[in-house]
Design a protein around this motif. Structure first.
Motif, PDB file in Angstrom:
ATOM      1  N   THR A 105      69.664  29.650  72.321  1.00  0.00           N
ATOM      2  CA  THR A 105      69.927  30.852  71.534  1.00  0.00           C
ATOM      3  C   THR A 105      71.077  31.665  72.110  1.00  0.00           C
ATOM      4  OG1 THR A 105      67.587  30.975  70.936  1.00  0.00           O
ATOM      5  CG2 THR A 105      68.901  32.968  70.607  1.00  0.00           C
ATOM      6  N   LEU A 106      72.005  32.031  71.228  1.00  0.00           N
ATOM      7  CA  LEU A 106      73.141  32.862  71.604  1.00  0.00           C
ATOM      8  C   LEU A 106      72.887  34.291  71.137  1.00  0.00           C
ATOM      9  CD1 LEU A 106      76.039  30.493  70.449  1.00  0.00           C
ATOM     10  CD2 LEU A 106      75.039  30.698  72.733  1.00  0.00           C
ATOM     11  N   VAL A 107      73.392  35.258  71.877  1.00  0.00           N
ATOM     12  CA  VAL A 107      73.261  36.664  71.509  1.00  0.00           C
ATOM     13  C   VAL A 107      74.648  37.167  71.082  1.00  0.00           C
ATOM     14  CG1 VAL A 107      72.607  38.975  72.279  1.00  0.00           C
ATOM     15  CG2 VAL A 107      71.368  36.974  73.152  1.00  0.00           C
ATOM     16  N   PHE A 108      74.697  37.698  69.856  1.00  0.00           N
ATOM     17  CA  PHE A 108      75.943  38.232  69.313  1.00  0.00           C
ATOM     18  C   PHE A 108      75.822  39.734  69.114  1.00  0.00           C
ATOM     19  CE2 PHE A 108      76.375  33.799  68.231  1.00  0.00           C
ATOM     20  CZ  PHE A 108      77.740  33.562  68.367  1.00  0.00           C
ATOM     21  N   HIS A 109      76.971  40.378  69.065  1.00  0.00           N
ATOM     22  CA  HIS A 109      77.006  41.824  68.873  1.00  0.00           C
ATOM     23  C   HIS A 109      76.478  42.205  67.494  1.00  0.00           C
ATOM     24  CE1 HIS A 109      78.640  45.838  68.157  1.00  0.00           C
ATOM     25  NE2 HIS A 109      78.550  45.989  69.470  1.00  0.00           N
ATOM     26  N   ASP A 110      76.889  41.482  66.463  1.00  0.00           N
ATOM     27  CA  ASP A 110      76.493  41.857  65.107  1.00  0.00           C
ATOM     28  C   ASP A 110      76.357  40.620  64.214  1.00  0.00           C
ATOM     29  OD1 ASP A 110      79.108  41.098  64.351  1.00  0.00           O
ATOM     30  OD2 ASP A 110      79.836  43.136  64.649  1.00  0.00           O
ATOM     31  N   LEU A 111      75.859  40.854  63.018  1.00  0.00           N
ATOM     32  CA  LEU A 111      75.608  39.774  62.066  1.00  0.00           C
ATOM     33  C   LEU A 111      76.912  39.095  61.634  1.00  0.00           C
ATOM     34  CD1 LEU A 111      73.576  38.229  60.317  1.00  0.00           C
ATOM     35  CD2 LEU A 111      73.786  40.038  58.609  1.00  0.00           C
ATOM     36  N   HIS A 112      77.960  39.864  61.450  1.00  0.00           N
ATOM     37  CA  HIS A 112      79.242  39.290  61.026  1.00  0.00           C
ATOM     38  C   HIS A 112      79.711  38.226  62.020  1.00  0.00           C
ATOM     39  CE1 HIS A 112      83.235  38.925  59.347  1.00  0.00           C
ATOM     40  NE2 HIS A 112      83.738  39.160  60.547  1.00  0.00           N
ATOM     41  N   VAL A 124      70.941  35.381  67.705  1.00  0.00           N
ATOM     42  CA  VAL A 124      70.275  36.654  67.470  1.00  0.00           C
ATOM     43  C   VAL A 124      71.312  37.745  67.688  1.00  0.00           C
ATOM     44  CG1 VAL A 124      69.458  36.949  69.858  1.00  0.00           C
ATOM     45  CG2 VAL A 124      68.184  38.005  67.977  1.00  0.00           C
ATOM     46  N   THR A 125      71.168  38.856  66.957  1.00  0.00           N
ATOM     47  CA  THR A 125      72.099  39.963  67.113  1.00  0.00           C
ATOM     48  C   THR A 125      71.407  41.124  67.814  1.00  0.00           C
ATOM     49  OG1 THR A 125      71.550  41.090  65.053  1.00  0.00           O
ATOM     50  CG2 THR A 125      73.204  39.309  64.936  1.00  0.00           C
ATOM     51  N   LEU A 126      72.188  42.068  68.275  1.00  0.00           N
ATOM     52  CA  LEU A 126      71.620  43.239  68.939  1.00  0.00           C
ATOM     53  C   LEU A 126      70.735  44.058  68.009  1.00  0.00           C
ATOM     54  CD1 LEU A 126      74.550  44.523  71.194  1.00  0.00           C
ATOM     55  CD2 LEU A 126      72.562  43.140  71.830  1.00  0.00           C
ATOM     56  N   GLU A 127      70.933  43.941  66.701  1.00  0.00           N
ATOM     57  CA  GLU A 127      70.096  44.666  65.745  1.00  0.00           C
ATOM     58  C   GLU A 127      68.885  43.849  65.308  1.00  0.00           C
ATOM     59  OE1 GLU A 127      72.308  46.357  62.549  1.00  0.00           O
ATOM     60  OE2 GLU A 127      73.266  47.813  63.884  1.00  0.00           O
ATOM     61  N   GLY A 128      68.739  42.643  65.842  1.00  0.00           N
ATOM     62  CA  GLY A 128      67.529  41.868  65.595  1.00  0.00           C
ATOM     63  C   GLY A 128      67.612  40.803  64.525  1.00  0.00           C
ATOM     64  N   GLU A 129      68.772  40.614  63.904  1.00  0.00           N
ATOM     65  CA  GLU A 129      68.883  39.520  62.941  1.00  0.00           C
ATOM     66  C   GLU A 129      68.786  38.199  63.697  1.00  0.00           C
ATOM     67  OE1 GLU A 129      71.109  42.955  61.124  1.00  0.00           O
ATOM     68  OE2 GLU A 129      71.491  41.873  62.965  1.00  0.00           O
ATOM     69  N   LEU A 130      68.057  37.265  63.105  1.00  0.00           N
ATOM     70  CA  LEU A 130      67.856  35.965  63.729  1.00  0.00           C
ATOM     71  C   LEU A 130      68.420  34.904  62.796  1.00  0.00           C
ATOM     72  CD1 LEU A 130      66.575  34.510  66.164  1.00  0.00           C
ATOM     73  CD2 LEU A 130      64.452  34.397  64.859  1.00  0.00           C
ATOM     74  N   LEU A 131      69.328  34.090  63.317  1.00  0.00           N
ATOM     75  CA  LEU A 131      69.961  33.036  62.543  1.00  0.00           C
ATOM     76  C   LEU A 131      69.581  31.701  63.168  1.00  0.00           C
ATOM     77  CD1 LEU A 131      71.812  35.701  62.458  1.00  0.00           C
ATOM     78  CD2 LEU A 131      73.482  34.182  61.453  1.00  0.00           C
ATOM     79  N   GLU A 132      68.905  30.883  62.406  1.00  0.00           N
ATOM     80  CA  GLU A 132      68.437  29.600  62.919  1.00  0.00           C
ATOM     81  C   GLU A 132      69.506  28.533  62.732  1.00  0.00           C
ATOM     82  OE1 GLU A 132      65.811  29.211  64.649  1.00  0.00           O
ATOM     83  OE2 GLU A 132      64.638  30.993  64.184  1.00  0.00           O
ATOM     84  N   LYS A 133      69.439  27.511  63.561  1.00  0.00           N
ATOM     85  CA  LYS A 133      70.372  26.389  63.468  1.00  0.00           C
ATOM     86  C   LYS A 133      70.265  25.714  62.103  1.00  0.00           C
ATOM     87  CE  LYS A 133      71.910  22.512  66.284  1.00  0.00           C
ATOM     88  NZ  LYS A 133      71.683  21.751  67.511  1.00  0.00           N
ATOM     89  N   SER A 134      69.089  25.781  61.503  1.00  0.00           N
ATOM     90  CA  SER A 134      68.854  25.177  60.184  1.00  0.00           C
ATOM     91  C   SER A 134      69.605  25.903  59.075  1.00  0.00           C
ATOM     92  CB  SER A 134      67.362  25.213  59.861  1.00  0.00           C
ATOM     93  OG  SER A 134      66.943  26.568  59.689  1.00  0.00           O
ATOM     94  N   GLY A 140      66.649  42.557  58.228  1.00  0.00           N
ATOM     95  CA  GLY A 140      66.187  43.642  57.373  1.00  0.00           C
ATOM     96  C   GLY A 140      65.845  44.837  58.222  1.00  0.00           C
ATOM     97  N   SER A 141      65.033  45.734  57.659  1.00  0.00           N
ATOM     98  CA  SER A 141      64.665  46.929  58.412  1.00  0.00           C
ATOM     99  C   SER A 141      63.268  46.767  58.995  1.00  0.00           C
ATOM    100  CB  SER A 141      64.708  48.163  57.516  1.00  0.00           C
ATOM    101  OG  SER A 141      63.685  48.095  56.550  1.00  0.00           O
ATOM    102  N   PHE A 142      63.022  47.519  60.025  1.00  0.00           N
ATOM    103  CA  PHE A 142      61.731  47.505  60.700  1.00  0.00           C
ATOM    104  C   PHE A 142      61.121  48.885  60.592  1.00  0.00           C
ATOM    105  CE2 PHE A 142      64.084  44.186  62.919  1.00  0.00           C
ATOM    106  CZ  PHE A 142      63.156  43.166  62.959  1.00  0.00           C
ATOM    107  N   SER A 143      60.169  49.052  59.674  1.00  0.00           N
ATOM    108  CA  SER A 143      59.532  50.359  59.563  1.00  0.00           C
ATOM    109  C   SER A 143      58.552  50.578  60.704  1.00  0.00           C
ATOM    110  CB  SER A 143      58.830  50.492  58.208  1.00  0.00           C
ATOM    111  OG  SER A 143      57.859  49.484  58.063  1.00  0.00           O
ATOM    112  N   ASN A 144      57.985  49.498  61.224  1.00  0.00           N
ATOM    113  CA  ASN A 144      57.033  49.602  62.332  1.00  0.00           C
ATOM    114  C   ASN A 144      57.547  48.831  63.536  1.00  0.00           C
ATOM    115  OD1 ASN A 144      55.119  51.116  60.875  1.00  0.00           O
ATOM    116  ND2 ASN A 144      54.419  49.246  59.870  1.00  0.00           N
ATOM    117  N   ARG A 145      58.771  49.108  63.939  1.00  0.00           N
ATOM    118  CA  ARG A 145      59.422  48.345  65.003  1.00  0.00           C
ATOM    119  C   ARG A 145      58.620  48.346  66.304  1.00  0.00           C
ATOM    120  NH1 ARG A 145      63.523  44.580  65.057  1.00  0.00           N
ATOM    121  NH2 ARG A 145      64.357  44.510  67.133  1.00  0.00           N
ATOM    122  N   GLY A 146      57.880  49.395  66.573  1.00  0.00           N
ATOM    123  CA  GLY A 146      57.161  49.493  67.843  1.00  0.00           C
ATOM    124  C   GLY A 146      55.919  48.633  67.920  1.00  0.00           C
ATOM    125  N   ILE A 147      55.530  48.000  66.828  1.00  0.00           N
ATOM    126  CA  ILE A 147      54.323  47.174  66.850  1.00  0.00           C
ATOM    127  C   ILE A 147      54.662  45.823  67.442  1.00  0.00           C
ATOM    128  CG2 ILE A 147      52.657  45.966  65.398  1.00  0.00           C
ATOM    129  CD1 ILE A 147      52.750  48.338  63.510  1.00  0.00           C
TER     130      ILE A 147
END
Length: 186
Positions: A105-112, A124-134, A140-147
């Protein structure tokens, strides 16, 4: 599980997903006895990562962790911050555990910047977007991010602590049982 800079914490939690809740044990014998105990007590299911057997996955993964990130040279101008595996500090005994959890897994600054590698690398991006090799993308947004399970931090309503205490108790019971079994065998 390991030390990580705060700016990478959430991205690494997202990349690890459910594997953060898996239990690291010394060996597969302890894992087998713990599973047996869970079954006998009808206490649920857990995944154990025995240090003596855990394998990061494909045989080429460990080699690829030592090589460059691909044919194309990646650098900070591409938005790449690094491999998730390299952004964590841990004791060497846990190397295979972290290789299993994060893989390539690589970590990128942003989705772009991550999208340019969609379908070739897991990212994966710093904002949490996950892009699979597939090619699958999660975001999206996390309304309950702390869970959920925290990565190296504790929260006021952390449900993990009682489970950790119970696992420690079970570990002590298993250790005593192993000693008693050895004594009886002698």
């Amino acid at each position: 599980l390991g030390e990580v800079e705060d700016c990478y914490r959430q991205a690494l939690e997202d990349a690890a997903g459910g594997r953060l809740g898996q239990i690291v044990v010394d060996n597969d014998q302890i894992a087998a006895k713990a599973i047996d105990l869970l079954k006998r007590r009808k206490a649920g299911r857990l995944t154990f990562l025995p240090l003596n057997k855990i394998n990061p996955g494909s045989s080429s993964l460990k080699k690829s962790l030592q090589r460059t990130v691909g044919k194309k040279s990646l650098n900070s101008s591409d938005g790449l911050l690094g491999r998730a595996f390299d952004l964590i500090k841990f004791e060497s005994i846990y190397e295979n555990v972290f290789a299993y959890v994060f893989g390539e897994t690589l970590v990128f600054h942003d989705l772009h910047s991550a999208r340019s590698h969609l379908g070739t690398k897991r990212a994966v991006t710093l904002e949490g977007e996950l892009l699979e090799k597939s090619g699958a993308m999660t975001g999206g947004s996390f309304s309950n991010r702390g869970i959920g399970i925290s990565f190296g931090t504790s929260k006021d309503r952390d449900e993990i602590e009682p489970m950790r205490e119970r696992l420690l108790q079970l570990g002590e019971i298993l250790s005593k049982c192993l000693k008693e079994e050895a004594h009886l065998n002698n």
